[in-house]
Design a protein around this motif. Sequence first.
Motif, PDB file in Angstrom:
ATOM      1  N   SER A  23       0.779  -1.706   0.173  1.00  0.00           N
ATOM      2  CA  SER A  23      -0.039  -0.112   0.437  1.00  0.00           C
ATOM      3  C   SER A  23       0.335   1.412  -0.156  1.00  0.00           C
ATOM      4  O   SER A  23       0.679   2.870   0.238  1.00  0.00           O
ATOM      5  CB  SER A  23      -0.764   0.065   1.515  1.00  0.00           C
ATOM      6  N   ALA A  24       2.177   1.014   0.290  1.00  0.00           N
ATOM      7  CA  ALA A  24       3.175   2.439   0.393  1.00  0.00           C
ATOM      8  C   ALA A  24       4.345   2.059  -0.131  1.00  0.00           C
ATOM      9  O   ALA A  24       4.777   1.658   1.184  1.00  0.00           O
ATOM     10  CB  ALA A  24       2.750   3.099   2.233  1.00  0.00           C
ATOM     11  N   PRO A  25       4.622   1.587  -1.222  1.00  0.00           N
ATOM     12  CA  PRO A  25       5.896   0.971  -1.232  1.00  0.00           C
ATOM     13  C   PRO A  25       7.136   1.689  -0.752  1.00  0.00           C
ATOM     14  O   PRO A  25       7.734   1.698  -0.614  1.00  0.00           O
ATOM     15  CB  PRO A  25       6.129   1.021  -2.733  1.00  0.00           C
ATOM     16  N   LEU A  26       6.882   3.463  -1.207  1.00  0.00           N
ATOM     17  CA  LEU A  26       8.169   3.795  -0.393  1.00  0.00           C
ATOM     18  C   LEU A  26       8.214   4.337   1.091  1.00  0.00           C
ATOM     19  O   LEU A  26       9.477   3.754   1.338  1.00  0.00           O
ATOM     20  CB  LEU A  26       7.747   5.804  -0.997  1.00  0.00           C
ATOM     21  N   GLY A  27       7.535   4.440   1.950  1.00  0.00           N
ATOM     22  CA  GLY A  27       7.563   4.406   3.072  1.00  0.00           C
ATOM     23  C   GLY A  27       8.397   2.765   3.591  1.00  0.00           C
ATOM     24  O   GLY A  27       9.061   2.886   4.056  1.00  0.00           O
ATOM     25  N   ARG A  28       7.676   1.533   2.179  1.00  0.00           N
ATOM     26  CA  ARG A  28       8.791   0.224   3.256  1.00  0.00           C
ATOM     27  C   ARG A  28       9.596   0.348   2.841  1.00  0.00           C
ATOM     28  O   ARG A  28      10.634   0.084   3.455  1.00  0.00           O
ATOM     29  CB  ARG A  28       7.757  -0.559   2.253  1.00  0.00           C
ATOM     30  N   LEU A  29      10.778   1.109   1.560  1.00  0.00           N
ATOM     31  CA  LEU A  29      11.435   0.658   1.234  1.00  0.00           C
ATOM     32  C   LEU A  29      12.229   1.770   2.506  1.00  0.00           C
ATOM     33  O   LEU A  29      13.271   1.022   2.587  1.00  0.00           O
ATOM     34  CB  LEU A  29      11.900   2.102  -0.158  1.00  0.00           C
ATOM     35  N   PHE A  30      12.364   2.718   2.750  1.00  0.00           N
ATOM     36  CA  PHE A  30      13.264   3.653   3.607  1.00  0.00           C
ATOM     37  C   PHE A  30      13.059   2.775   5.195  1.00  0.00           C
ATOM     38  O   PHE A  30      13.873   3.325   5.908  1.00  0.00           O
ATOM     39  CB  PHE A  30      12.429   4.879   3.357  1.00  0.00           C
ATOM     40  N   ARG A  31      11.893   2.391   5.010  1.00  0.00           N
ATOM     41  CA  ARG A  31      11.777   1.741   6.516  1.00  0.00           C
ATOM     42  C   ARG A  31      12.674   0.926   6.848  1.00  0.00           C
ATOM     43  O   ARG A  31      13.488   0.255   7.465  1.00  0.00           O
ATOM     44  CB  ARG A  31      10.457   1.449   7.115  1.00  0.00           C
ATOM     45  N   LYS A  32      12.864  -0.326   5.370  1.00  0.00           N
ATOM     46  CA  LYS A  32      13.834  -1.156   5.747  1.00  0.00           C
ATOM     47  C   LYS A  32      14.214  -1.415   4.513  1.00  0.00           C
ATOM     48  O   LYS A  32      15.117  -2.857   5.213  1.00  0.00           O
ATOM     49  CB  LYS A  32      12.719  -2.796   5.557  1.00  0.00           C
ATOM     50  N   ASN A  33      14.601  -0.813   3.993  1.00  0.00           N
ATOM     51  CA  ASN A  33      15.617  -0.709   2.907  1.00  0.00           C
ATOM     52  C   ASN A  33      16.525   0.058   3.076  1.00  0.00           C
ATOM     53  O   ASN A  33      17.713   0.507   1.252  1.00  0.00           O
ATOM     54  CB  ASN A  33      14.930  -1.215   1.826  1.00  0.00           C
ATOM     55  N   SER A  34      17.136   0.692   3.836  1.00  0.00           N
ATOM     56  CA  SER A  34      17.837   2.022   3.887  1.00  0.00           C
ATOM     57  C   SER A  34      19.018   1.483   3.300  1.00  0.00           C
ATOM     58  O   SER A  34      20.014   2.477   2.330  1.00  0.00           O
ATOM     59  CB  SER A  34      17.766   3.129   4.867  1.00  0.00           C
ATOM     60  N   ARG A  35      19.646   0.472   4.449  1.00  0.00           N
ATOM     61  CA  ARG A  35      20.991  -0.042   3.765  1.00  0.00           C
ATOM     62  C   ARG A  35      21.402   0.134   2.528  1.00  0.00           C
ATOM     63  O   ARG A  35      22.388   0.505   1.871  1.00  0.00           O
ATOM     64  CB  ARG A  35      21.175  -0.616   4.995  1.00  0.00           C
ATOM     65  N   GLU A  36      20.086  -0.617   1.674  1.00  0.00           N
ATOM     66  CA  GLU A  36      20.384  -1.099   0.381  1.00  0.00           C
ATOM     67  C   GLU A  36      20.453  -0.099  -0.720  1.00  0.00           C
ATOM     68  O   GLU A  36      21.581  -0.262  -1.166  1.00  0.00           O
ATOM     69  CB  GLU A  36      19.983  -2.044   0.035  1.00  0.00           C
ATOM     70  N   VAL A  37      19.479   1.147  -0.520  1.00  0.00           N
ATOM     71  CA  VAL A  37      19.538   2.285  -1.319  1.00  0.00           C
ATOM     72  C   VAL A  37      21.126   2.836  -0.796  1.00  0.00           C
ATOM     73  O   VAL A  37      21.569   3.500  -2.277  1.00  0.00           O
ATOM     74  CB  VAL A  37      18.497   2.720  -0.686  1.00  0.00           C
ATOM     75  N   VAL A  38      21.702   2.902   0.559  1.00  0.00           N
ATOM     76  CA  VAL A  38      22.966   3.879  -0.069  1.00  0.00           C
ATOM     77  C   VAL A  38      23.905   2.989  -0.075  1.00  0.00           C
ATOM     78  O   VAL A  38      25.308   3.494  -0.718  1.00  0.00           O
ATOM     79  CB  VAL A  38      22.784   4.025   1.795  1.00  0.00           C
ATOM     80  N   LEU A  39      23.860   1.724  -0.348  1.00  0.00           N
ATOM     81  CA  LEU A  39      24.832   1.122  -0.574  1.00  0.00           C
ATOM     82  C   LEU A  39      24.858   1.574  -2.866  1.00  0.00           C
ATOM     83  O   LEU A  39      26.122   1.122  -2.377  1.00  0.00           O
ATOM     84  CB  LEU A  39      24.953  -0.438  -0.525  1.00  0.00           C
ATOM     85  N   SER A  40      24.060   0.936  -2.398  1.00  0.00           N
ATOM     86  CA  SER A  40      23.853   0.526  -4.797  1.00  0.00           C
ATOM     87  C   SER A  40      24.397   2.099  -4.825  1.00  0.00           C
ATOM     88  O   SER A  40      24.381   1.930  -6.087  1.00  0.00           O
ATOM     89  CB  SER A  40      21.997   0.584  -4.231  1.00  0.00           C
ATOM     90  N   ALA A  41      23.952   3.122  -3.961  1.00  0.00           N
ATOM     91  CA  ALA A  41      24.415   4.174  -4.449  1.00  0.00           C
ATOM     92  C   ALA A  41      26.076   4.329  -4.610  1.00  0.00           C
ATOM     93  O   ALA A  41      26.448   4.821  -5.517  1.00  0.00           O
ATOM     94  CB  ALA A  41      23.735   5.899  -3.533  1.00  0.00           C
TER      95      ALA A  41
END
Length: 460
Positions: A239-257
């Motif tokens: 229901s809120a993909p972006l909210g879930r992304l930053f709650r649970k996958n912030s580490r992966e976002v930083v590493l991928s950058a």
Amino acid sequence: MATSDATVPGPGGTLDPKEKRKVLAGTMVGTTIEWYDFFIYAQAAGLVLAPLFLAPLADTNPGVAQVLSFATIGISFLFRPLGAIVAGHLGDRFGRKRILVFTLVLMGVATCVIGLLPTYAQIGLAAPILLILMRIVQGFSAGGEWGGAALMSVEHAPLSKRGYFGAYPQIGVPCGMILATFVVWAITAAIGTEAFMEWGWRIPFLLSFVLIIVGHLIRKTVEESPVFKHMQQRRAKSSAPLGRLFRKNSREVVLSALIFVANNAAGYLVIAFLATYASRPVEEFGLGMDRGPVLLATTLASFGWLVSTLYGGWISDRIGRVRTFQIGYVLLAAWAVPMWFMVDTANIYMYFLGVFVFTLTFGLSYGPQSALYAEMFPAEVRYSGVSIGYALGAILGGAFAAMIAELLLTRYDASWTIGVYVVVLSLVSFIAVSLVKKDIQGVDLHAEGIEGPEPVTSDK
């Protein structure tokens, strides 16, 4: 952890060979066209935009005008995360295919408009303002493009060929670079440098109209991603993909950058800086080489990027994504400084060889990127995750690489300092990819917590 084809579903295994070829062609051709649009601006920024759109400054201080012209390349990158957020959110909800077509058309329209813009001499300050607005639209579109193309290819792939399938949208980037540089060279050779500066520079931008039609027709024939279809069937959309992304996958976002910064910076030195540096006058911190041969040599050298990218995706299926990245960044760092001594000979053959070897080092840290990023994120937020990580990495890496290179060159009057800059970024990216969880390769790409289809045991 990595598993065999027999234990993890591979959506691509359910496709017939004809559909697989359509997926690979659709992602590669569409990405080539979109990045042609993006790169043709980078070529123009180095060659013609400063005197045309920043005329008063170019007359009084051409060096500063060139720095600002390169800076306009980076401005668009600042809007790529916004494009990634919007396209990622919509792609995770409504499908990869629709968003890919939308971003392709949006990019092409902005590119064509740039080709029609009046210059500073015609409308004054409004000219650079309109140019920057169109560049922002390009950045927004590019932010949503890569993630969709990467996921369409990887999510269609058999398990044992994710890296290879994922390399196809990746080779669209060097293909776009080759096409953009070749078109600029061909037009310059046909009409001469003076005519190119006056009006010929518009032709590469206007050609985008034809490419939009071709890319749109090809992408319309490609089926939606099997993983997204499965999410729809199981009603597993968040229901809120972006909210879930930053709650649970912030580490992966930083590493991928961070994983992407060195590759993207090095790539933009080839795309936007090297040909300009080699062909401008010596008194303007250049090498004074003839522009035509330099553009042709840059075009031919970029085939190294294409070949090594496809190889990088293929070899990552065999020795692992992380290891492939690590080898790639070691090679990039090793060649980043020696290349400039070859380029500085101002010999066209040495220039070609130096840049060719440089582009060969890109592929091992670019070919496996689609597969690695797809395996780092769960399906519900995968489009958002890979797109935002890619966009942030582009800001930190390529956005202002040409401008930084120009500043280093004018400050130290030594091109090898640019190589040191690439070495430092390579170290950052090497460390980041080394922190990726070692057991993600081969994970089930289906949405977390839902039952997948029957396992596919054959790639055929």
